[in-house]
Design a protein around this motif. Structure first.
Motif, short mmCIF file in Angstrom:
data_model
loop_
_atom_site.label_atom_id
_atom_site.label_comp_id
_atom_site.label_asym_id
_atom_site.label_seq_id
_atom_site.Cartn_x
_atom_site.Cartn_y
_atom_site.Cartn_z
N PHE A 17 0.82 -1.20 0.00
CA PHE A 17 0.00 0.00 0.00
C PHE A 17 0.86 1.25 0.00
O PHE A 17 0.54 2.24 0.62
N SER A 18 1.95 1.20 -0.73
CA SER A 18 2.78 2.39 -0.84
C SER A 18 2.10 3.39 -1.76
O SER A 18 1.11 3.07 -2.42
N ASP A 19 2.64 4.57 -1.83
CA ASP A 19 2.06 5.61 -2.67
C ASP A 19 2.02 5.19 -4.14
O ASP A 19 1.12 5.54 -4.87
N ASP A 26 -8.02 3.21 -2.20
CA ASP A 26 -7.66 1.79 -2.02
C ASP A 26 -7.34 1.50 -0.56
O ASP A 26 -7.78 0.49 0.00
N ARG A 27 -6.54 2.38 0.05
CA ARG A 27 -6.17 2.18 1.46
C ARG A 27 -7.39 2.29 2.36
O ARG A 27 -7.56 1.51 3.30
N LEU A 28 -8.27 3.25 2.08
CA LEU A 28 -9.49 3.40 2.88
C LEU A 28 -10.35 2.15 2.79
O LEU A 28 -10.82 1.63 3.81
N ALA A 29 -10.55 1.65 1.59
CA ALA A 29 -11.38 0.45 1.40
C ALA A 29 -10.76 -0.75 2.12
O ALA A 29 -11.47 -1.52 2.78
N ALA A 30 -9.44 -0.91 2.02
CA ALA A 30 -8.76 -2.03 2.67
C ALA A 30 -8.88 -1.94 4.19
O ALA A 30 -9.15 -2.94 4.86
N ALA A 72 -8.98 7.45 10.51
CA ALA A 72 -7.80 6.74 10.97
C ALA A 72 -8.06 6.09 12.33
O ALA A 72 -7.74 4.92 12.54
N GLY A 73 -8.68 6.84 13.23
CA GLY A 73 -8.98 6.30 14.56
C GLY A 73 -9.96 5.15 14.51
O GLY A 73 -9.77 4.11 15.15
N TRP A 81 -0.43 6.57 7.18
CA TRP A 81 -0.64 5.42 6.30
C TRP A 81 -1.84 5.65 5.40
O TRP A 81 -1.80 5.37 4.22
N LEU A 82 -2.89 6.18 5.97
CA LEU A 82 -4.09 6.43 5.18
C LEU A 82 -3.80 7.40 4.03
O LEU A 82 -4.26 7.20 2.91
N LEU A 83 -2.97 8.40 4.30
CA LEU A 83 -2.66 9.40 3.28
C LEU A 83 -1.57 8.96 2.30
O LEU A 83 -1.68 9.23 1.11
N THR A 84 -0.53 8.28 2.82
CA THR A 84 0.63 8.01 1.97
C THR A 84 0.97 6.53 1.80
O THR A 84 1.76 6.18 0.93
N GLY A 85 0.44 5.69 2.66
CA GLY A 85 0.80 4.28 2.61
C GLY A 85 1.99 3.94 3.48
O GLY A 85 2.41 2.80 3.54
#
Length: 140
Positions: A17-19, A26-30, A72-73, A81-85
């Protein structure tokens, strides 16, 4: 496996889940799925419409800063992580875990069917009893 394949697999696991590999959506869904929440569940908890979550996950819109911190919480991941991975996020999907979840889903459906069949069997027995009583009364 060849050395190249092993290196690519390790790189994929490392940067899952890197940038470069995933978007915010994608990160939000995961993270939402890892938390066991549907889009509707997350929307309700955040006080937004489900469509808003859909737009965020499709990268059509971005949440405001206050919502990002709440996300995030709620999802148990770091804001970074949510923003950048980068940082604390969800683990790379495990095929075994996905298969286990699928098997558990099938077992749950089987239990539901068995419960429904047991209820139907009882109902069928009661109807049969009424029918026999009706036949006995009409024969007498």
């Amino acid at each position: 496996m060849t050395t190249d394949t092993l290196e690519k697999t390790a790189e994929t696991a490392e940067n899952w889940f890197s940038d470069d590999a995933a978007t915010f959506g994608d990160r939000l869904a995961a993270a939402r799925e890892a938390a066991g929440l549907s889009q509707a569940d997350l929307a309700q908890r955040l006080g937004v419409k489900t469509k808003v979550i859909e737009h965020w996950e499709a990268d059509a819109k971005e949440p405001r800063a206050n919502r990002l911190q709440m996300l995030a919480g709620m999802l148990g991941v770091s804001l970074m992580w949510l923003l950048t991975g980068e940082g604390d996020g969800v683990d790379m999907p495990d095929e075994t875990a996905a298969e286990t979840a699928q098997v558990k889903g099938v077992l749950a459906e089987i239990r539901e069917l068995r419960t429904a069949m047991t209820a139907m069997t009882g109902r069928l027995g009661r109807l049969e009893k009424k029918l026999r009583q009706g036949l006995d009364q009409s024969a007498a």
